[in-house]
Scaffold this motif. Structure first.
Motif, PDB file in Angstrom:
ATOM      1  N   LEU A 115      53.236  39.292  37.958  1.00 25.45           N
ATOM      2  CA  LEU A 115      51.853  38.884  37.750  1.00 25.45           C
ATOM      3  C   LEU A 115      51.096  38.950  39.063  1.00 25.45           C
ATOM      4  CD1 LEU A 115      52.580  35.678  35.619  1.00 25.45           C
ATOM      5  CD2 LEU A 115      52.213  38.015  34.800  1.00 25.45           C
ATOM      6  N   VAL A 116      49.997  39.713  39.057  1.00 29.50           N
ATOM      7  CA  VAL A 116      49.175  39.810  40.263  1.00 29.50           C
ATOM      8  C   VAL A 116      47.716  39.559  39.911  1.00 29.50           C
ATOM      9  CG1 VAL A 116      50.768  41.362  41.480  1.00 29.50           C
ATOM     10  CG2 VAL A 116      48.932  42.328  40.081  1.00 29.50           C
ATOM     11  N   HIS A 117      46.983  39.110  40.893  1.00 33.58           N
ATOM     12  CA  HIS A 117      45.557  38.803  40.754  1.00 33.58           C
ATOM     13  C   HIS A 117      44.791  39.729  41.690  1.00 33.58           C
ATOM     14  CE1 HIS A 117      42.022  36.497  42.331  1.00 33.58           C
ATOM     15  NE2 HIS A 117      41.777  36.459  41.040  1.00 33.58           N
ATOM     16  N   LEU A 118      43.735  40.357  41.183  1.00 28.80           N
ATOM     17  CA  LEU A 118      42.930  41.288  41.965  1.00 28.80           C
ATOM     18  C   LEU A 118      41.486  40.803  42.000  1.00 28.80           C
ATOM     19  CD1 LEU A 118      42.462  44.012  43.429  1.00 28.80           C
ATOM     20  CD2 LEU A 118      42.240  45.064  41.163  1.00 28.80           C
ATOM     21  N   LYS A 119      40.970  40.642  43.195  1.00 27.60           N
ATOM     22  CA  LYS A 119      39.565  40.281  43.364  1.00 27.60           C
ATOM     23  C   LYS A 119      39.062  40.936  44.641  1.00 27.60           C
ATOM     24  CE  LYS A 119      36.322  36.489  43.748  1.00 27.60           C
ATOM     25  NZ  LYS A 119      36.150  35.038  43.890  1.00 27.60           N
ATOM     26  N   ASP A 120      37.935  41.624  44.516  1.00 28.20           N
ATOM     27  CA  ASP A 120      37.316  42.284  45.672  1.00 28.20           C
ATOM     28  C   ASP A 120      38.311  43.163  46.438  1.00 28.20           C
ATOM     29  OD1 ASP A 120      34.922  40.969  45.073  1.00 28.20           O
ATOM     30  OD2 ASP A 120      35.443  39.249  46.339  1.00 28.20           O
ATOM     31  N   TYR A 121      39.061  43.961  45.702  1.00 36.30           N
ATOM     32  CA  TYR A 121      40.030  44.911  46.270  1.00 36.30           C
ATOM     33  C   TYR A 121      41.181  44.244  47.013  1.00 36.30           C
ATOM     34  CZ  TYR A 121      36.267  48.106  45.193  1.00 36.30           C
ATOM     35  OH  TYR A 121      35.287  48.812  44.537  1.00 36.30           O
ATOM     36  N   HIS A 122      41.450  42.987  46.726  1.00 29.79           N
ATOM     37  CA  HIS A 122      42.575  42.292  47.346  1.00 29.79           C
ATOM     38  C   HIS A 122      43.463  41.688  46.259  1.00 29.79           C
ATOM     39  CE1 HIS A 122      44.909  40.225  50.382  1.00 29.79           C
ATOM     40  NE2 HIS A 122      44.853  39.151  49.626  1.00 29.79           N
ATOM     41  N   TYR A 123      44.772  41.929  46.396  1.00 27.85           N
ATOM     42  CA  TYR A 123      45.753  41.401  45.464  1.00 27.85           C
ATOM     43  C   TYR A 123      46.422  40.145  46.036  1.00 27.85           C
ATOM     44  CZ  TYR A 123      45.913  45.700  42.646  1.00 27.85           C
ATOM     45  OH  TYR A 123      45.625  46.748  41.814  1.00 27.85           O
ATOM     46  N   ASN A 124      46.651  39.181  45.168  1.00 26.43           N
ATOM     47  CA  ASN A 124      47.475  38.022  45.448  1.00 26.43           C
ATOM     48  C   ASN A 124      48.509  37.929  44.345  1.00 26.43           C
ATOM     49  OD1 ASN A 124      46.281  36.780  47.866  1.00 26.43           O
ATOM     50  ND2 ASN A 124      44.483  36.558  46.580  1.00 26.43           N
ATOM     51  N   ALA A 125      49.568  37.195  44.601  1.00 25.78           N
ATOM     52  CA  ALA A 125      50.613  36.996  43.600  1.00 25.78           C
ATOM     53  C   ALA A 125      50.286  35.796  42.733  1.00 25.78           C
ATOM     54  CB  ALA A 125      51.961  36.794  44.286  1.00 25.78           C
ATOM     55  N   LEU A 126      50.712  35.864  41.494  1.00 28.62           N
ATOM     56  CA  LEU A 126      50.681  34.710  40.598  1.00 28.62           C
ATOM     57  C   LEU A 126      52.142  34.323  40.386  1.00 28.62           C
ATOM     58  CD1 LEU A 126      47.982  35.991  38.112  1.00 28.62           C
ATOM     59  CD2 LEU A 126      47.765  34.004  39.613  1.00 28.62           C
ATOM     60  N   THR A 127      52.545  33.263  41.022  1.00 27.04           N
ATOM     61  CA  THR A 127      53.961  32.874  40.998  1.00 27.04           C
ATOM     62  C   THR A 127      54.153  31.575  40.232  1.00 27.04           C
ATOM     63  OG1 THR A 127      53.758  31.718  43.111  1.00 27.04           O
ATOM     64  CG2 THR A 127      54.455  34.015  43.182  1.00 27.04           C
TER      65      THR A 127
END
Length: 143
Positions: free
Chosen positions: A131-143
């Protein structure tokens, strides 16, 4: 995004903004290695292997302006240079390499859009998605 994290029983884990944020977001979720730097290096190798071994599967992502697949992947993995083709291609190669679906939750236009990337050549798919989150061309993990 709070509604999404609650519904998934997940936490937003911030990643390094070094143009490999997608890789870092995925690496944080890999249990095969004890730390994220080892997972990150494992992931780079897995993407290289998959893009070489099954390069014909990714031809639809490449147009005449994108260049050769091998160069596109190498520029991204080793020089952190990417364009729209690499942005579309790397999640698919990663899904294939890991035999895992990737769910991308993208914040856009005041809403959350979910994209599911499935392995194109399923073999032993691990059904537990990354699961990953994308906002404004930046990805973060959903852990």
């Amino acid at each position: 995004m709070d509604d999404v994290t609650k519904s998934l029983n997940a936490t937003l884990a911030h990643t390094l903004a070094d143009r490999h944020c997608f890789l870092h977001a995925v690496a944080l979720q890999l249990n095969e290695t004890p730390n994220s730097m080892q997972a990150y290096k494992f992931l780079i190798k897995a993407i290289e292997t998959e893009s070489t071994r099954n390069k014909n599967n990714f031809r639809n992502f490449i147009d005449e302006n994108s260049g050769r697949l091998d160069l596109l992947v190498q520029k991204y993995l080793h020089n952190k240079i990417f364009d729209h083709a690499a942005g579309d291609l790397i999640p698919q190669i990663t899904s294939n390499a890991l035999q895992k679906p990737i769910h991308i939750y993208r914040e856009r236009d005041g809403g959350i859009w979910k994209t599911i990337v499935q392995p194109t050549m399923p073999q032993n798919i691990n059904k537990s998605p990354l699961l990953v989150h994308l906002k404004d061309y930046h990805y973060n993990a959903l852990t």
